[in-house]
Every structure is written in C-alpha cells, then in structure tokens.
Design an enzyme around this catalytic site. Structure first.
Site, PDB file in Angstrom:
ATOM      1  N   GLU A 163      25.685  42.240  37.828  1.00  0.00           N
ATOM      2  CA  GLU A 163      25.147  43.305  36.981  1.00  0.00           C
ATOM      3  C   GLU A 163      24.822  44.553  37.797  1.00  0.00           C
ATOM      4  O   GLU A 163      23.970  44.502  38.692  1.00  0.00           O
ATOM      5  CB  GLU A 163      23.873  42.839  36.280  1.00  0.00           C
ATOM      6  CG  GLU A 163      23.235  43.935  35.435  1.00  0.00           C
ATOM      7  CD  GLU A 163      21.881  43.547  34.873  1.00  0.00           C
ATOM      8  OE1 GLU A 163      21.367  44.289  34.018  1.00  0.00           O
ATOM      9  OE2 GLU A 163      21.326  42.514  35.301  1.00  0.00           O
ATOM     10  N   GLU A 203      17.294  43.153  26.512  1.00  0.00           N
ATOM     11  CA  GLU A 203      16.448  43.235  27.695  1.00  0.00           C
ATOM     12  C   GLU A 203      15.660  44.546  27.636  1.00  0.00           C
ATOM     13  O   GLU A 203      15.992  45.530  28.291  1.00  0.00           O
ATOM     14  CB  GLU A 203      17.273  43.153  28.978  1.00  0.00           C
ATOM     15  CG  GLU A 203      16.382  42.960  30.209  1.00  0.00           C
ATOM     16  CD  GLU A 203      17.185  42.782  31.477  1.00  0.00           C
ATOM     17  OE1 GLU A 203      16.890  41.839  32.240  1.00  0.00           O
ATOM     18  OE2 GLU A 203      18.103  43.580  31.720  1.00  0.00           O
TER      19      GLU A 203
END
Length: 204
Positions: A72, A171
C-alpha cells in the site's frame, strides 16, 4: 524497510501461520520508513533493493498458504513523512520487479488523492494490479459523504464499470457514532435501488 532482512523474514513466518489459522486470504506487507535523519534520495536504491528482496521472500512464503500479499502506498505529505512507499507508480514498478503473481496493490484512495489525484486515470491504469481498495474523504479522513474533494458515488460506479468485485475497506475516522456514520452507505444503496445489505429490491 528493515536494515536486517532476517528480522523481517522471521516476522513473516509468524504472520503467515497466523493468517492461515484465521483463514485470512490477503495481508498487507508494509514497506517501512526511511531511517530517521537519512536523506530519502540517498538511501532510495538501497531501500528498494531490500524491499524487493523481502517482498519476494514474503510472496513465496504466502504462496505456500495460498495467500495474497498487498503493498500500500501511503502519502508522505500528511500521514507519514518517512514512509518509503508513497505512490501507485512507485508500487507498480516494484511489483513488476518482484514478479510474483500473489502480490497485489492495496490502493487507498485517500493517499492516492493526496499524492497524485487523477483517480479515474489511476484506477484504470493500475486496475490489473489492484487487490484491495480503501476509502476515506479528503482532507479530513472521515466518512465518504463528509465535506471534501472526492465524489464517492461516481468512484463506486466507476469501479463497477471496471469490473471490480472485491471489498472496499472503510479506513476513516468517524466524525461521531460509528453506526450512524454508516448512513452514507444506506443512502448509496437506496440511490442504486438496493436494500440495506446491497441486495436488489427487484429480487424480492
């Protein structure tokens, strides 16, 4: 990126075993941070080499458990100034060098917007590499329907048009109560003619 790969690799053995026990099929393999006080450009080549070697090791280990590793990019402008992996372009280049089919891109649109914007193009360009999507509004990192830069109804429909069938991870930091904050999802389902839970009303 750990300076001593053996430390990192020892940790991956435990992570893979735990993931197998919990029936986890995808796991985020983090890139680490530029050493404190170091110049990013001066250590870039060494860090890329270490990260690439570690990813190959991790991917081979995860493959034994039929698991997918996710890398990520995290923005270094706001969230983590020292984080090594910052853009989808950088991540894609590293994934190509690693050359393992069970390593994918975890694309968090919050970080992507801060670093590069141009989300439609980036989603389309990197779609073959994407293994997971995460969302949060920019710049507050709150619910998708909070004030900000991103048009999530458009983004969700665009993902569908690309054929994305994976999960979208939320998130973000709720502005208040977590359950009440999910009202944006109920509103989105209703706008698409779906029941809460994403099932079609016509199917009933």
């Amino acid at each position: 990126v750990q300076s001593q790969p053996s430390v990192y690799r020892g940790g991956m053995v435990g992570v893979a075993a735990s993931g197998s026990s919990l029936s986890v099929c995808r796991i985020h393999v983090m890139a680490g941070r530029v050493p404190l006080g170091a110049d990013r450009a001066a250590v870039a080549d060494e860090m890329e080499t270490t990260f690439t070697e570690n990813l190959r090791y991790a991917a081979d280990l995860l493959a034994q458990e039929d698991m997918i590793g996710l890398v990520e990019p995290i923005n270094n402008r706001i969230t983590d100034p020292r984080y090594y992996l910052n853009t989808p372009h950088q991540a894609a280049a590293i994934l190509e060098k690693v050359g393992r089919p069970n390593l994918k891109l975890q694309l968090d649109l919050f970080h992507c917007q801060i670093m590069d914007g141009n989300l439609s193009h980036n989603l389309e360009t990197y779609f073959p590499l994407i293994g997971h999507i995460q969302i949060a509004q920019v710049p507050g990192r709150h619910e998708p329907d909070s004030p900000g830069e991103l048009n999530f109804p458009y983004i969700f429909e665009f993902l569908e048009s690309l054929g994305y069938t994976g999960y979208v991870g939320c998130e973000y930091a709720p502005k208040g109560d977590t359950l009440k904050g999910l009202g944006w999802l109920h509103s989105y389902w209703e706008s698409r003619g779906l029941q809460h839970g994403g099932t079609s009303k016509a199917a009933e």
